[in-house]
Scaffold this active site. Structure first.
Site, short mmCIF file in Angstrom:
data_model
loop_
_atom_site.label_atom_id
_atom_site.label_comp_id
_atom_site.label_asym_id
_atom_site.label_seq_id
_atom_site.Cartn_x
_atom_site.Cartn_y
_atom_site.Cartn_z
CG HIS A 1 -0.38 0.37 2.51
ND1 HIS A 1 -0.02 -0.56 3.46
CD2 HIS A 1 -0.10 1.57 3.05
CE1 HIS A 1 0.45 0.06 4.53
NE2 HIS A 1 0.43 1.36 4.30
CG ASP B 1 0.12 -3.90 2.94
OD1 ASP B 1 0.27 -3.30 1.86
OD2 ASP B 1 0.13 -3.33 4.05
N GLY C 1 3.73 6.60 8.23
CA GLY C 1 5.14 6.74 7.88
C GLY C 1 5.95 5.54 8.34
CG ASN C 2 6.44 3.79 12.30
OD1 ASN C 2 5.93 4.58 13.09
ND2 ASN C 2 7.71 3.46 12.38
CB SER C 3 3.23 1.83 6.27
OG SER C 3 2.06 2.07 6.99
CG LEU D 1 -9.23 -25.59 -1.36
CD1 LEU D 1 -9.74 -25.95 0.04
CD2 LEU D 1 -8.83 -26.86 -2.11
N GLY D 2 -11.64 -22.71 -4.12
CA GLY D 2 -12.89 -22.25 -4.71
C GLY D 2 -14.08 -22.45 -3.80
CB ILE E 1 -14.69 -20.98 4.81
CG1 ILE E 1 -13.66 -19.85 4.81
CG2 ILE E 1 -14.29 -22.13 3.91
CD1 ILE E 1 -12.31 -20.26 5.38
#
Length: 474
Positions: A115, A145, A216-218, A273-274, A277
């Protein structure tokens, strides 16, 4: 004067007496100075420039170009802000934001968050020694991410990779990054929880900490006390936009696996798997006759998917996948995603009070999922059944949209059904482990349920399917 002097003397004595205790306490606290000195040079500041086309410009004279403030104003539709209602067709403008990253190889490969760089037109990396480089985005994976970028440099300091599985709750950890653009800022705390599942984040068992993480830490690293990277700082829970002591990091083994795939092929290959759940609640467990809430409940199976071909059915409870126990529903997507496409694995399922093992060939997750059908609304209103559902059988066209499935359209939902969360426009696919063939059969099954018992109704809503527990009244 005398009273003041005596008080000062008593205070001085108190300090002298208590100082050995303070010294002993200080010895028990971790020392992060060596970690900061050795690992700080491998942490980088990332500046991102994005060109936004056809947007307006800053709405207030003298307002700072602050990303967090602009995003706040955009979300609330403040006039004059880029992206606000009525601002289409305005001038192009440059949006700038900041993030962090860390060097994983001395030839310039850097890990950060997807991101941070996914919308970037230009990525600028600033090193600890103040040198700046333009970076190339090797690849980014939004599902985890994680992003890998590269600068043209050699002989760079790099981090040491640790083992996040060895982390213990309560263990000290530290983060280094650029919160609010303040480069090489270190914050510390403890591991609050491991394997944390977050909404809409199915592929990452997050490390939760109380380390102060801010904008800013991301993309910055999370270190253990040995100076090893154990996570990539990714998200915070906050009502104010600042740290509230709830931060979440991607385990470094997950991030490294993603980076290796991005480096090798530029894309990510995951098992698939499709199926849809959901978590098993106590009410659902009761309706299925289960003794506990372990497992992942299959709420839907996509036609011609690996799960469909392998024999999985809606209503199955997956207890083990490839011999790994599935304790909660969040365990399954991670286990499946980590499986190499093409591999045939044993899957233990609970079906109608009996455990059976299926052999399922895992597929590769599609880049885009097909949209599931949305139920249309009807006007006629047959009588409501025992739980407050007024139903109608699907038309041939509606069945076609459901890939030939049988289902019952909810015309109106009242009483126990409405309290359970079933809405007008939902499609009822089944009751407990039985398919809903007709309104007459469904109502007959409901009427046979004793008062006070809970039934599990399989519902399709938009592109999602889920079991809804309904407590049957008198």
């Amino acid at each position: 004067m005398i009273r003041t002097w005596i008080s000062s003397l008593m205070l001085a004595c108190a300090v002298v007496v208590s100082s050995p205790v303070l010294t002993a306490q200080a010895k028990d606290l971790p020392d992060f100075t060596e970690l900061a000195e050795k690992q700080g040079p491998a942490v980088v500041n990332i500046s991102i420039t994005s060109v936004v086309h056809g947007a307006g410009t800053i709405g207030f004279p003298g307002m700072p170009n602050d990303e967090a403030l602009q995003e706040f104003l955009r979300r609330f539709g403040i006039p004059g802000m880029p992206g606000a209602p009525g601002q289409e067709g305005g001038q192009d403008y440059k949006s700038q934001s900041l993030g962090s990253g860390f060097i994983i190889s001395s030839d310039g490969f850097i890990l950060t968050n997807a991101h941070v760089v996914s919308e970037a037109d230009e990525v600028l990396v600033k090193l600890y020694d103040k040198r700046e480089f333009k970076a190339k985005i090797i690849g980014a994976d939004k599902r985890t991410d994680v992003a890998l970028i590269k600068i043209e440099a050699t002989g760079l300091p790099k981090v040491t990779i640790g083992d996040p599985n060895a982390l213990k709750v309560g263990e000290w950890v530290a983060a280094i990054g650029s919160p609010f653009g303040l480069e090489n800022t270190m914050t510390a705390g403890i591991v609050s929880a491991k394997g944390r599942a977050l909404p809409q984040e199915n592929y990452v068992p997050f490390i939760q900490t109380d380390v102060a993480i801010n904008p800013g830490n991301s993309g910055g690293p999370l270190f253990n006390l040995r100076g090893e990277v154990v996570g990539v700082n990714s998200q915070i829970y906050s009502k104010s936009g600042g740290s509230m002591g709830l931060s979440f990091s991607i385990p470094i083994d997950v991030a490294i696996d993603i980076s290796n795939q991005l480096k090798a092929t530029g894309k990510i290959s995951r098992g698939w798997l499709g199926i849809a759940i959901q978590e098993i609640t106590k009410e659902l467990a009761e309706s299925f006759g289960m003794k506990n809430t372990n497992g992942a409940l299959v709420a839907g199976v996509e036609k011609n998917s690996p799960a469909d071909k392998g024999g999985l059915e809606a209503g199955d409870v997956i207890l083990k996948f490839d011999s790994k126990p599935i304790n909660t529903s969040s365990d399954l997507p991670r286990a499946v995603a980590a499986t190499k496409p093409g591999k045939v694995v044993p899957v233990d399922v609970l079906r109608k009070n009996a455990v059976k093992t299926l052999q399922i060939g895992v597929g590769e997750i599609p880049t885009e999922q097909n949209e599931a059908p949305v139920a249309s609304k009807e006007t006629a209103k047959p009588e409501a059944n025992k739980v407050g559902l007024t139903l109608r059988e699907l038309t041939p066209q509606q069945k076609k949209k459901l890939n030939g499935k049988n289902g019952l359209l909810v015309i109106e939902s009242t009483g126990a059904a409405a309290q359970a969360g079933i809405r007008r426009g939902d499609v009822i696919l089944g009751l407990n482990n039985s398919e809903s063939q007709s309104v007459e059969l469904f109502n007959k099954q409901i009427n046979a349920v004793s008062a006070g018992k809970t039934v599990a109704v399989l519902v399709q809503r938009g592109e999602n399917t889920l079991y809804v527990p309904i407590k049957v009244g008198k």
